[in-house]
Design a protein around this motif. Structure first.
Motif, mmCIF file in Angstrom:
data_model
loop_
_atom_site.group_PDB
_atom_site.id
_atom_site.type_symbol
_atom_site.label_atom_id
_atom_site.label_comp_id
_atom_site.label_asym_id
_atom_site.label_seq_id
_atom_site.Cartn_x
_atom_site.Cartn_y
_atom_site.Cartn_z
ATOM 1 N N ILE A 108 33.705 1.054 72.249
ATOM 2 C CA ILE A 108 32.927 2.273 72.509
ATOM 3 C C ILE A 108 33.560 3.065 73.652
ATOM 4 N N ASN A 109 33.898 2.372 74.735
ATOM 5 C CA ASN A 109 34.530 3.053 75.865
ATOM 6 C C ASN A 109 35.860 3.681 75.467
ATOM 7 N N ALA A 110 36.627 2.961 74.632
ATOM 8 C CA ALA A 110 37.918 3.481 74.177
ATOM 9 C C ALA A 110 37.733 4.747 73.348
ATOM 10 N N GLN A 111 36.716 4.735 72.473
ATOM 11 C CA GLN A 111 36.456 5.904 71.633
ATOM 12 C C GLN A 111 36.003 7.100 72.464
ATOM 13 N N VAL A 112 35.135 6.848 73.435
ATOM 14 C CA VAL A 112 34.663 7.933 74.310
ATOM 15 C C VAL A 112 35.838 8.519 75.091
ATOM 16 N N GLU A 113 36.667 7.639 75.656
ATOM 17 C CA GLU A 113 37.816 8.100 76.438
ATOM 18 C C GLU A 113 38.765 8.923 75.571
ATOM 19 N N ASP A 114 39.010 8.471 74.350
ATOM 20 C CA ASP A 114 39.928 9.154 73.440
ATOM 21 C C ASP A 114 39.387 10.533 73.059
ATOM 22 N N THR A 115 38.106 10.600 72.731
ATOM 23 C CA THR A 115 37.502 11.860 72.294
ATOM 24 C C THR A 115 37.433 12.872 73.428
ATOM 25 N N LEU A 116 36.987 12.432 74.613
ATOM 26 C CA LEU A 116 36.843 13.364 75.727
ATOM 27 C C LEU A 116 38.195 13.822 76.264
ATOM 28 N N ALA A 117 39.192 12.944 76.222
ATOM 29 C CA ALA A 117 40.530 13.347 76.663
ATOM 30 C C ALA A 117 41.110 14.415 75.734
ATOM 31 N N GLY A 118 40.732 14.357 74.460
ATOM 32 C CA GLY A 118 41.243 15.336 73.491
ATOM 33 C C GLY A 118 40.190 16.343 73.055
ATOM 34 N N ILE A 119 39.216 16.629 73.946
ATOM 35 C CA ILE A 119 38.082 17.477 73.549
ATOM 36 C C ILE A 119 38.532 18.870 73.135
ATOM 37 N N VAL A 121 41.310 19.627 71.569
ATOM 38 C CA VAL A 121 41.821 19.509 70.196
ATOM 39 C C VAL A 121 40.657 19.371 69.217
ATOM 40 N N VAL A 122 39.657 18.567 69.606
ATOM 41 C CA VAL A 122 38.471 18.375 68.754
ATOM 42 C C VAL A 122 37.816 19.715 68.447
ATOM 43 N N LYS A 123 37.615 20.506 69.484
ATOM 44 C CA LYS A 123 36.921 21.786 69.302
ATOM 45 C C LYS A 123 37.787 22.804 68.570
ATOM 46 N N SER A 124 39.086 22.777 68.835
ATOM 47 C CA SER A 124 39.951 23.752 68.169
ATOM 48 C C SER A 124 40.033 23.516 66.666
ATOM 49 N N PHE A 125 39.879 22.259 66.236
ATOM 50 C CA PHE A 125 39.882 21.945 64.806
ATOM 51 C C PHE A 125 38.467 21.817 64.237
ATOM 52 N N THR A 126 37.455 22.147 65.081
ATOM 53 C CA THR A 126 36.037 22.035 64.694
ATOM 54 C C THR A 126 35.728 20.689 64.055
ATOM 55 N N ASN A 127 36.206 19.626 64.713
ATOM 56 C CA ASN A 127 36.030 18.275 64.176
ATOM 57 C C ASN A 127 35.006 17.469 64.970
ATOM 58 N N GLU A 128 33.999 18.165 65.506
ATOM 59 C CA GLU A 128 32.961 17.463 66.255
ATOM 60 C C GLU A 128 32.252 16.418 65.385
ATOM 61 N N GLU A 129 32.023 16.762 64.110
ATOM 62 C CA GLU A 129 31.337 15.825 63.211
ATOM 63 C C GLU A 129 32.182 14.584 62.953
ATOM 64 N N VAL A 130 33.495 14.788 62.850
ATOM 65 C CA VAL A 130 34.399 13.647 62.657
ATOM 66 C C VAL A 130 34.288 12.684 63.831
ATOM 67 N N GLU A 131 34.293 13.231 65.051
ATOM 68 C CA GLU A 131 34.195 12.388 66.237
ATOM 69 C C GLU A 131 32.838 11.701 66.324
ATOM 70 N N LYS A 132 31.776 12.406 65.866
ATOM 71 C CA LYS A 132 30.454 11.783 65.834
ATOM 72 C C LYS A 132 30.445 10.585 64.903
ATOM 73 N N HIS A 133 31.107 10.732 63.748
ATOM 74 C CA HIS A 133 31.171 9.623 62.791
ATOM 75 C C HIS A 133 31.973 8.449 63.372
ATOM 76 N N LYS A 134 33.066 8.757 64.073
ATOM 77 C CA LYS A 134 33.856 7.692 64.706
ATOM 78 C C LYS A 134 33.006 6.940 65.726
ATOM 79 N N PHE A 135 32.274 7.726 66.542
ATOM 80 C CA PHE A 135 31.442 7.093 67.562
ATOM 81 C C PHE A 135 30.315 6.288 66.925
#
Length: 488
Positions: A108-119, A121-135
């Protein structure tokens, strides 16, 4: 103790090589540093107290019980082997469940760190839902592991609690029979029950200690797993310090692979770079240019052959002295949270404000720094997010300027700069390269035309080398790459 162990673990992290971090997730390592040591401290805090109190209470209660009625006390002792076997079995299951749970919280910590470090990129590709599913996925895995853990704990604590109550029931039943047969009077029976009640409480405390012990011991096992890892790269017993480095570098039949079961990134490569020479490395992506430069400061060890610096095998000198004499500007710029001055000073911790300004001027960073609200005291945010790519690149170059090493490696050092900034920094690099051994990795061949020697790497090793004019005249690999870029 918790503070000491965290310090020891962090120091171990500093010793481990790039090969270790290539296989690890930051979140998992953070969990070992924080969560695991927390449960160890809880064990240190409450464990000795629980053991001492339990031992004294149980010993005292058993002595009194034995004096009142030895037969009933021996009967109570019959429960102990059953409780021990039961506790041992479910203790193992609880240990396994808790270990799995700690691994999952690390995920969980690894996923949070990965997502927030690349936030961004997440927003530029509008992949918030993808990250939610990963989490959600890693959270479900953690939930499943905790469910197993709570189930094991329920059996462990519920079962041992039931045994404690059965002891009381056994005393009441058998004591009642003894009273009927006049083998025990009522006063002794009541005293006996009172002492059994006193005995049950420390047993419950011991049961709670069982959970605390499991949390602590699984944390300790994960803590020791890291401490027992031997760093891949260590100083040899007779390693000497490098002094007065000139900068002669020689690769002698060097072969390298990242793992034993992988193919060689380079094989039997030989190359000599004289002190003060300005050498550029070119070739297709993935051919091993960055890897070759990573071998010089011993970020990785060669698989075969050897690398010499001023005639010394780099494995025979201390890592600290070796890396102190090498400056690196990497393709992926990393700046620390803090001010601009603090990031430049990272190259020389005792640098004066004037030295910081001079380094910034040489990297053509002074003007944009002074245009910022707080100048050199401007906070740049996590990884320098408040700066542009070109500004971050120039700060990283200033950091090497202030270090002032005899050997300099630039890995795509101007890749993030616009044409105007690139020219300014290129001029600075060439000034810095004067009388220093300089290796430049570049895909933009226009930036290395003034290199004293250009080395072209291919699958088979070094395919050609020479000045820009000599290689163009050859009309081979370098000329093809240069002409291809000229058409773009």
């Amino acid at each position: 103790m918790q503070s000491d162990m965290r310090t020891e673990l962090f120091e171990q992290y500093q010793k481990l090589s790039f090969g270790f971090y290539d296989e690890q997730k930051v979140g998992q390592l953070m969990t070992r540093l924080t969560d695991d040591t927390f449960w160890l401290s809880e064990l240190y805090h409450h464990g000795p107290e629980d053991i001492v109190v339990t031992f004294l209470t149980v010993t005292g209660a058993l002595i009194i019980l034995a004096k009142i009625n030895l037969a009933l006390t021996l009967l109570l002792f019959l429960f102990l082997p059953l409780m021990t076997v039961y506790a041992w079995y479910f203790n193992k299951k609880m240990n396994k469940a808790l270990r799995s749970s700690k691994d999952r919280i690390g995920d969980i910590n690894a996923q949070v760190e990965d997502t927030l470090a690349g936030i961004r990129v997440v927003k530029s590709f509008t992949n918030e839902e993808v990250e939610k599913h990963k989490f959600a996925y890693v959270t479900r895995r953690f939930l499943a592991s905790r469910s197993d853990g709570y189930r094991s704990e329920a059996y462990f604590f519920g079962g041992l609690g039931a045994f404690a109550q059965l002891m009381t029931i056994a005393v009441i039943v058998l004591g009642g029979i003894a009273i009927v047969h006049a083998a025990l009077d009522l006063a002794d029976m009541l005293t006996y029950l009172l002492c059994v009640g006193i005995l049950v409480d420390p047993i419950k405390k011991l049961i709670n200690f069982g959970q605390l012990y499991q949390e602590g011991i699984t944390g300790f096992q994960r803590f020791m797993e890291i401490l027992e890892i031997e760093p891949d790269l260590q100083d040899t017993p007779n390693a000497s310090d490098l002094t007065r480095v000139r900068g002669d570098i020689e690769f002698q039949d060097v072969s390298f692979r990242y793992k034993e079961n992988q193919k060689d990134v380079m094989k039997n490569l030989s190359l000599r770079i004289d002190a003060g020479e300005y050498v550029a490395l070119v070739g297709p992506s993935g051919i091993g240019k960055t890897t070759l430069c990573s071998l010089i400061p011993r970020f990785y060890d060669v698989s075969m052959g050897r690398i010499l610096l001023d005639g010394h095998d780099i494995r025979d000198v201390t890592l600290r002295s070796l890396r102190r004499n090498i400056g690196i500007v990497q393709q992926d710029v990393y700046l620390f949270a803090g001010t601009i001055a603090e990031n430049i000073r990272y190259g020389k911790l005792d640098a004066s404000p004037q030295e910081i300004i001079e380094a910034a001027k040489k990297a053509h960073a002074h003007d944009f720094i002074m245009a910022l609200p707080d100048g050199y005291d401007t906070d740049i945010g996590q990884r320098g997010v408040k700066l542009s790519g070109g500004q971050k690149q120039r700060l990283s170059i200033a950091r090497v300027f202030i270090k002032n090493p005899p050997v300099i490696i630039f890995d795509e050092a101007t890749s993030a700069l616009d044409n105007e900034s690139e020219k300014a920094v290129q001029d600075s690099l060439e000034k810095l390269a004067d009388n220093r051994t300089t290796l430049v990795i570049a895909h933009r061949l226009s930036t290395i035309r003034n290199a004293q020697r250009i080395v072209v790497l291919s699958e088979s090793g070094i395919s050609e080398q020479g000045t820009h004019e000599e290689l163009i005249a050859l009309n081979s690999a370098y000329a093809n790459l240069y002409n291809m870029q000229a058409k773009i």
